[in-house]
Each structure stands twice: as structure tokens, then as C-alpha cells.
Design a protein around this motif. Sequence first.
Motif, mmCIF file in Angstrom:
data_model
loop_
_atom_site.group_PDB
_atom_site.id
_atom_site.type_symbol
_atom_site.label_atom_id
_atom_site.label_comp_id
_atom_site.label_asym_id
_atom_site.label_seq_id
_atom_site.Cartn_x
_atom_site.Cartn_y
_atom_site.Cartn_z
ATOM 1 N N ARG A 191 2.345 6.065 -4.537
ATOM 2 C CA ARG A 191 3.013 6.589 -5.717
ATOM 3 C C ARG A 191 2.283 7.869 -6.111
ATOM 4 O O ARG A 191 1.286 8.252 -5.467
ATOM 5 C CB ARG A 191 3.004 5.569 -6.848
ATOM 6 N N CYS A 236 -0.040 1.528 5.203
ATOM 7 C CA CYS A 236 0.772 2.179 4.172
ATOM 8 C C CYS A 236 2.205 2.177 4.675
ATOM 9 O O CYS A 236 2.457 2.540 5.824
ATOM 10 C CB CYS A 236 0.291 3.619 3.930
ATOM 11 N N ILE A 237 3.140 1.747 3.824
ATOM 12 C CA ILE A 237 4.539 1.712 4.265
ATOM 13 C C ILE A 237 5.384 2.760 3.546
ATOM 14 O O ILE A 237 6.569 2.552 3.293
ATOM 15 C CB ILE A 237 5.147 0.307 4.112
ATOM 16 N N GLY A 238 4.765 3.902 3.266
ATOM 17 C CA GLY A 238 5.523 5.042 2.746
ATOM 18 C C GLY A 238 5.370 5.253 1.263
ATOM 19 O O GLY A 238 4.405 4.798 0.636
ATOM 20 N N GLY A 239 6.338 5.969 0.703
ATOM 21 C CA GLY A 239 6.288 6.314 -0.701
ATOM 22 C C GLY A 239 7.076 5.355 -1.568
ATOM 23 O O GLY A 239 8.081 4.786 -1.135
ATOM 24 N N GLU A 240 6.615 5.177 -2.786
ATOM 25 C CA GLU A 240 7.292 4.303 -3.739
ATOM 26 C C GLU A 240 8.196 5.151 -4.627
ATOM 27 O O GLU A 240 7.751 5.772 -5.594
ATOM 28 C CB GLU A 240 6.260 3.558 -4.583
ATOM 29 N N GLY A 245 3.600 6.425 5.772
ATOM 30 C CA GLY A 245 2.340 5.859 6.246
ATOM 31 C C GLY A 245 2.066 6.222 7.686
ATOM 32 O O GLY A 245 0.918 6.441 8.085
ATOM 33 N N ASN A 299 0.830 -1.215 0.000
ATOM 34 C CA ASN A 299 0.000 0.000 0.000
ATOM 35 C C ASN A 299 0.866 1.268 0.000
ATOM 36 O O ASN A 299 0.512 2.272 0.622
ATOM 37 C CB ASN A 299 -0.983 0.003 1.173
ATOM 38 N N LYS A 300 1.992 1.189 -0.691
ATOM 39 C CA LYS A 300 2.848 2.364 -0.830
ATOM 40 C C LYS A 300 2.160 3.440 -1.664
ATOM 41 O O LYS A 300 1.309 3.151 -2.511
ATOM 42 C CB LYS A 300 4.167 1.984 -1.502
#
Length: 259
Positions: free
Chosen positions: A30, A64-68, A109, A27-28
Motif C-alpha cells: 500500500r 509480495c502479491i502486488g499492490g493493494e 511483487g 504482504n501487498k
Amino acid sequence: MSDYEDLLVTREGAVLTIAINRTDAGNKLRAKTCYEIVDAIRELKMDPTLRAAILTGVGEKFFCIGGEHDETVTVDPSQVIPIVDVYQAIDTVPKPVIAAVNGFAVGGGNVLANVCDLTIAADSAVFRQVGPMVGSFDAGYGTWYLEDSIGRKRAKELWYLNDKYSAQEALEIGLVNKVVPLADLRTAAAELAARIATRSPIAIGALKGAFSARHNGVSGQSRLAHDQHLTLYLTTQEAHETSAAFTERRDPDPEKFWK
């Protein structure tokens, strides 16, 4: 309801649920995800029958584990993930957004969950800031709002040490409002949103605007003054009489202000 590629957006009564749907990528976020969240928040703002929103992740493992980030891309404004637009949209919409953290809330996230007005976590949720470990940081919403939630020393602890925090530990330090079993998460978030939906929307909007204005300078004050105070003022007899007097090229009659 709009069709999105990275989100599942549903509605039940006065509550909008926005679920990040990129489970194969943790669930990154983008760029497309961010634009879609901003659009969904805009829908929340513009629809007067919507009173609150729930932000969550699809599945049972990742909130959510942050940005891609694409490490092959050089510094190019068009390639930067517009995460600040997401934070700002959540922070400034005059309706509460509740984070329902269903799993790992890491990096961006974790900031995303904290920027929301209230945060409910599943008992299996994990919170962590990893910026300095992966060559990243959030020196804005990720620091100021975290300090507001858990205090200056704790906020620095999260950013400097990058430890993991269980849902219960997050509750104890003030990072979340409530912890429930994973199976009850969506129901608990929906019940909380439904309670808020029974409250005065003008009062809730003014309160949220006041919280937001503290860290947003002239923009925050303007939103509070315009979106809440001015909008309410324009419904008064004073505003109507003053406007009519100007149109009719006469002085306003103060005795009509309060009738």
C-alpha cells in the motif's frame, strides 16, 4: 533503526534486512509500505557502514502479491501507490539489494523481486504476472527489466499468458539466481550479502550505476557520473589543485595534479 508500521527492518553487520510485514494481506504494497521501503533504502544509501540489503517478506507464504488498490477510489494522484518510487530507489541506490523470495511473488511483487540486483528463491516460491487478468499492467520497470532478465519472448509470455512459474522454472529461465530450501533462504541471502560486503564499494557502486544508466537516460548517466565518478574525482590532487588555484586567483600547476 527507524520504526515502521509495514516493515520489519533489522541489521546484522554491514547488511540491512527489509521485510514486508503485512502477512494478513499477502504482504501487498500500500502507499505506506512503499514510502517506508523508500525510507529504508535511503538509510541504506546514507549509512557508509551498510554495504548491502536483503528484501524479503515476513512469513513462509508471501513475498509480495502486488499492490493493494482501493477500487472505490477514483483517479486521484494522492491515492496512487508510489510503486515506481520503490523500484527507482532500489535501482539507483549504489549498493546491492538482494531479493529473498520466501513465497508467492505475484504482479508487482514479481517486478519487485526482479528489480533487485540478485534474487534468491525458496524452493516453495511461486512467480507470476497477473496484470492483464486483473485490469492492471506495468509498462516500465516490469517490462524492460524483465526482458533484460529472461529475454523478449519469455517476458511477453509472462505478461500475456499469466502462467505460474515454480522456483525451479524461474531459475531455468533466468528469473532468479539461485534456489534453496525455504529453511535456508535467509541464511543463503545473508551469506551472499556478506560476500558482496567484502568487495570494493566504489567498484560495486560504479557497476550498479552502469547497469542502471542503460535504461534511465540522462538521469541514469548523471547518477553514474556524479555519484560515482565525480565523487571519486573530487578526492584527487588534480581536483584539489584546481580548486585551490581558483580560490587563490592563479592558474593551476599541472605538476601538482599527480603528486
